[in-house]
Write a protein that holds these residues in place. Structure first.
Motif, PDB file in Angstrom:
ATOM      1  N   GLU A 100      -4.041   2.043  -3.696  1.00  0.00           N
ATOM      2  CA  GLU A 100      -2.882   1.609  -2.901  1.00  0.00           C
ATOM      3  C   GLU A 100      -2.359   0.265  -3.374  1.00  0.00           C
ATOM      4  OE1 GLU A 100      -3.341   1.867   1.337  1.00  0.00           O
ATOM      5  OE2 GLU A 100      -4.354   3.800   1.181  1.00  0.00           O
TER       6      GLU A 100
ATOM      7  N   GLU B 123       1.426  -0.410  -4.702  1.00  0.00           N
ATOM      8  CA  GLU B 123       2.307  -1.427  -4.120  1.00  0.00           C
ATOM      9  C   GLU B 123       2.834  -2.369  -5.199  1.00  0.00           C
ATOM     10  OE1 GLU B 123       1.940  -5.202  -1.202  1.00  0.00           O
ATOM     11  OE2 GLU B 123       1.272  -3.290  -0.373  1.00  0.00           O
TER      12      GLU B 123
ATOM     13  N   LYS C 130      -5.622  -5.549  -1.713  1.00  0.00           N
ATOM     14  CA  LYS C 130      -4.356  -5.867  -2.377  1.00  0.00           C
ATOM     15  C   LYS C 130      -4.362  -7.306  -2.895  1.00  0.00           C
ATOM     16  CE  LYS C 130      -1.777  -2.501   0.272  1.00  0.00           C
ATOM     17  NZ  LYS C 130      -0.843  -2.274   1.354  1.00  0.00           N
TER      18      LYS C 130
END
Length: 175
Positions: free
Chosen positions: A77, A81, A51
């Motif tokens: 992911e 997000e 991330k």
């Protein structure tokens, strides 16, 4: 120093100074306080590493590098997000990443599609902002996943005209 190292500046697509590049993948634009820099370096090694890296690539405009990570599944992911808390402006960068990932591999975003569909069916962050709902419908149309059809059909009845129109356009893209 972009004056002394123009080749390096071009290689890392430096468009603003200061820009800090760590290990060819963590790019930070602007003055980064020492504590935050230390936190980002440590976090890069932890469970949130992808991330941090993906976000840094998108924020620094390294669309191709971010698209590569998205297309091979490393950043699904992380993309989700960022998309879930995105503003209109930040979604434009994410759209560019998704478009490039789809050019490399048309099936690359099937996992992301499932997450987007799920996000539109609940009361989560994707459904809180009509602009984000419409952009998500648009993105689902671009991805081209036929599994998105039921949620897009439901969105054609949305009270917000822009959302309904985006859903209709996405359904047209699905064919």
């Amino acid at each position: 120093d972009v004056q002394r190292e123009p080749e390096l500046a071009a290689q890392y697509e430096v468009s603003a100074v200061p820009t800090t590049v760590v290990d060819d993948e963590l790019i930070m634009v602007g003055v980064i306080p020492a504590g935050e820099l230390a936190w980002r370096l440590l976090e890069r090694e932890g469970p949130e590493a992808e991330k941090v890296v993906f976000s840094a690539l998108v924020e620094s405009g390294r669309i191709a590098d971010a698209a590569e990570r998205l297309s091979d599944g490393r950043a699904t992911e992380a993309f989700m997000e960022l998309w879930s808390r995105s503003t209109l402006e930040s979604r434009m960068g994410l759209f560019l990443v998704a478009e490039e990932a789809l050019q490399w591999n048309p099936d690359a975003l099937r996992d992301l599609s499932a997450l987007l569909i799920e996000g539109l069916q609940g009361d989560g962050p994707l459904t809180q902002d009509p602009s984000r709902v419409g952009d998500t419908a648009d993105l689902l149309g671009q991805i081209g996943d036929p599994e998105a059809r039921p949620v897009l059909e439901a969105l054609t009845q949305d009270s917000n005209e822009e959302v309904a129109e985006a859903a209709v356009d996405a359904l047209e893209e699905l064919g």
